[in-house]
Design a protein around this motif. Sequence first.
Motif, short mmCIF file in Angstrom:
data_model
loop_
_atom_site.label_atom_id
_atom_site.label_comp_id
_atom_site.label_asym_id
_atom_site.label_seq_id
_atom_site.Cartn_x
_atom_site.Cartn_y
_atom_site.Cartn_z
N LEU A 131 20.11 34.49 35.06
CA LEU A 131 20.08 34.22 33.62
C LEU A 131 20.33 32.74 33.43
CD1 LEU A 131 19.93 35.42 30.74
CD2 LEU A 131 22.42 35.67 30.83
N GLU A 132 19.36 32.03 32.87
CA GLU A 132 19.49 30.58 32.71
C GLU A 132 19.33 30.18 31.25
OE1 GLU A 132 16.42 29.49 35.54
OE2 GLU A 132 17.97 28.93 37.01
N PRO A 133 20.11 29.19 30.80
CA PRO A 133 21.13 28.47 31.58
C PRO A 133 22.38 29.31 31.78
CG PRO A 133 21.17 27.73 29.30
CD PRO A 133 19.99 28.66 29.42
N PRO A 134 23.08 29.11 32.90
CA PRO A 134 24.33 29.85 33.13
C PRO A 134 25.42 29.34 32.20
CG PRO A 134 24.02 28.19 34.83
CD PRO A 134 22.76 28.18 34.00
N VAL A 135 26.21 30.27 31.64
CA VAL A 135 27.25 29.93 30.67
C VAL A 135 28.58 30.54 31.10
CG1 VAL A 135 27.98 30.22 28.26
CG2 VAL A 135 25.58 29.77 28.79
N VAL A 136 29.65 29.78 30.88
CA VAL A 136 31.00 30.23 31.24
C VAL A 136 31.31 31.57 30.58
CG1 VAL A 136 33.45 29.77 30.89
CG2 VAL A 136 31.96 27.97 31.73
N GLY A 137 31.83 32.51 31.37
CA GLY A 137 32.29 33.78 30.82
C GLY A 137 31.20 34.82 30.63
N VAL A 138 29.95 34.47 30.87
CA VAL A 138 28.84 35.41 30.69
C VAL A 138 28.39 35.90 32.07
CG1 VAL A 138 26.49 35.73 29.86
CG2 VAL A 138 28.09 34.32 28.56
N THR B 248 24.38 34.63 55.84
CA THR B 248 25.42 34.70 54.82
C THR B 248 25.17 33.65 53.74
OG1 THR B 248 26.88 33.16 56.01
CG2 THR B 248 27.14 35.51 56.47
N ALA B 249 25.61 33.96 52.53
CA ALA B 249 25.52 33.04 51.40
C ALA B 249 26.92 32.80 50.86
CB ALA B 249 24.61 33.61 50.32
N THR B 250 27.29 31.53 50.72
CA THR B 250 28.63 31.17 50.25
C THR B 250 28.50 30.26 49.03
OG1 THR B 250 29.49 31.25 52.51
CG2 THR B 250 30.84 30.12 50.86
N ALA B 251 29.14 30.65 47.93
CA ALA B 251 29.14 29.83 46.71
C ALA B 251 30.23 28.77 46.83
CB ALA B 251 29.36 30.69 45.48
N ASN B 252 29.92 27.55 46.38
CA ASN B 252 30.87 26.44 46.47
C ASN B 252 31.08 25.80 45.10
OD1 ASN B 252 30.70 26.34 49.56
ND2 ASN B 252 28.57 26.00 48.96
N TYR B 253 32.36 25.59 44.74
CA TYR B 253 32.71 24.87 43.52
C TYR B 253 33.87 23.96 43.86
CZ TYR B 253 34.18 23.83 38.74
OH TYR B 253 34.51 23.19 37.58
N LYS C 241 34.10 28.41 35.14
CA LYS C 241 34.28 27.00 34.80
C LYS C 241 32.93 26.31 34.70
CE LYS C 241 38.84 26.38 36.95
NZ LYS C 241 39.64 25.57 37.92
N THR C 242 32.87 25.28 33.84
CA THR C 242 31.66 24.48 33.77
C THR C 242 31.58 23.57 34.99
OG1 THR C 242 32.78 22.73 32.51
CG2 THR C 242 31.69 24.48 31.25
N GLY C 243 30.37 23.13 35.31
CA GLY C 243 30.22 22.21 36.42
C GLY C 243 29.19 22.67 37.42
N THR C 244 29.19 21.98 38.57
CA THR C 244 28.17 22.19 39.59
C THR C 244 28.60 23.21 40.63
OG1 THR C 244 27.37 19.93 39.33
CG2 THR C 244 26.77 21.07 41.36
N ILE C 245 27.71 24.15 40.91
CA ILE C 245 27.91 25.13 41.97
C ILE C 245 26.73 25.02 42.93
CG2 ILE C 245 27.95 27.61 42.53
CD1 ILE C 245 29.41 28.11 39.95
N SER C 246 27.02 25.12 44.22
CA SER C 246 25.96 25.16 45.22
C SER C 246 26.14 26.41 46.06
CB SER C 246 25.97 23.91 46.10
OG SER C 246 27.13 23.87 46.89
N VAL C 247 25.07 26.78 46.78
CA VAL C 247 25.13 27.95 47.65
C VAL C 247 24.76 27.52 49.07
CG1 VAL C 247 24.18 30.23 48.13
CG2 VAL C 247 24.54 29.52 45.76
N PRO D 250 21.79 23.19 45.98
CA PRO D 250 22.36 23.01 44.63
C PRO D 250 21.57 23.84 43.62
CG PRO D 250 20.98 21.14 45.20
CD PRO D 250 21.03 22.01 46.43
N ILE D 251 22.28 24.39 42.65
CA ILE D 251 21.63 25.14 41.59
C ILE D 251 22.07 24.60 40.23
CG2 ILE D 251 21.29 27.24 42.94
CD1 ILE D 251 23.80 28.39 41.76
N GLU D 252 21.50 25.13 39.17
CA GLU D 252 21.75 24.58 37.83
C GLU D 252 23.23 24.64 37.46
OE1 GLU D 252 20.06 25.15 33.25
OE2 GLU D 252 19.45 26.50 34.85
N ASP D 253 23.73 23.58 36.80
CA ASP D 253 25.13 23.50 36.39
C ASP D 253 25.48 24.58 35.38
OD1 ASP D 253 25.27 21.31 38.00
OD2 ASP D 253 25.65 19.85 36.41
N VAL D 254 26.73 25.05 35.45
CA VAL D 254 27.25 26.01 34.47
C VAL D 254 27.62 25.26 33.19
CG1 VAL D 254 29.05 27.71 33.99
CG2 VAL D 254 28.10 27.50 36.31
#
Length: 209
Positions: free
Chosen positions: A40-47, A76-81, A107-113, A129-133
Amino acid sequence: MNIIGVLVIGVLAVTFTIPSSWAHTTVTIPPYDIEVGWGLEPPVVGVRNTFVFHVTEPGESAGVKTGIINAFHSLTATANYGGITKVLEINSDQRPGFYFSDVIPTKTGTISVTLEGVINDVPVNVDVPIEDVESTALLDFPPRDSSSDQNVQALEAAVTSMQSEIEQLRSGSDPVTDTTSYNFAVLGLSLGVAAVVLSVLALIRRPSV
């Protein structure tokens, strides 16, 4: 129903589906293409959202791609913040080559996988890198009244300051004088007025259901 309710229902409706990509990132590790992004884009905090993956290889015809089944068997896939990481639980979509992992961004900001492992004996080690929250302000309607919020914060600060002054007067070593009594009366009245104003502002800011 308010706008938040509508958003929640909409998100729940797409929880187990993967829409067409929008701002996804694709990396190539021959012969495979790995596309990573948000469901779901754009990603939003809490959704509630999903990390989505599409793993393909060239098909028999030019321009045609074939989805890879069991791509995450040894991957494996690891999310990074920042310095925080989370190994994702990967689920297979009904369509070959599509995968997803549920998440609620906090949280808002950049997440990568980060993808590590092998796909059919082909080594994979890449950070995508993926789209910022974004904050909820991106979807707020009607917009929040920032001036009212600032007024409330200023009034709350003033009330706290007056309460501090009262405590200082009460704990003072000087004997209570008429001036001191007067100060108590004025501060007490001010606190009462401030409390009423805060209550009114809270009612005004309360969203209708």
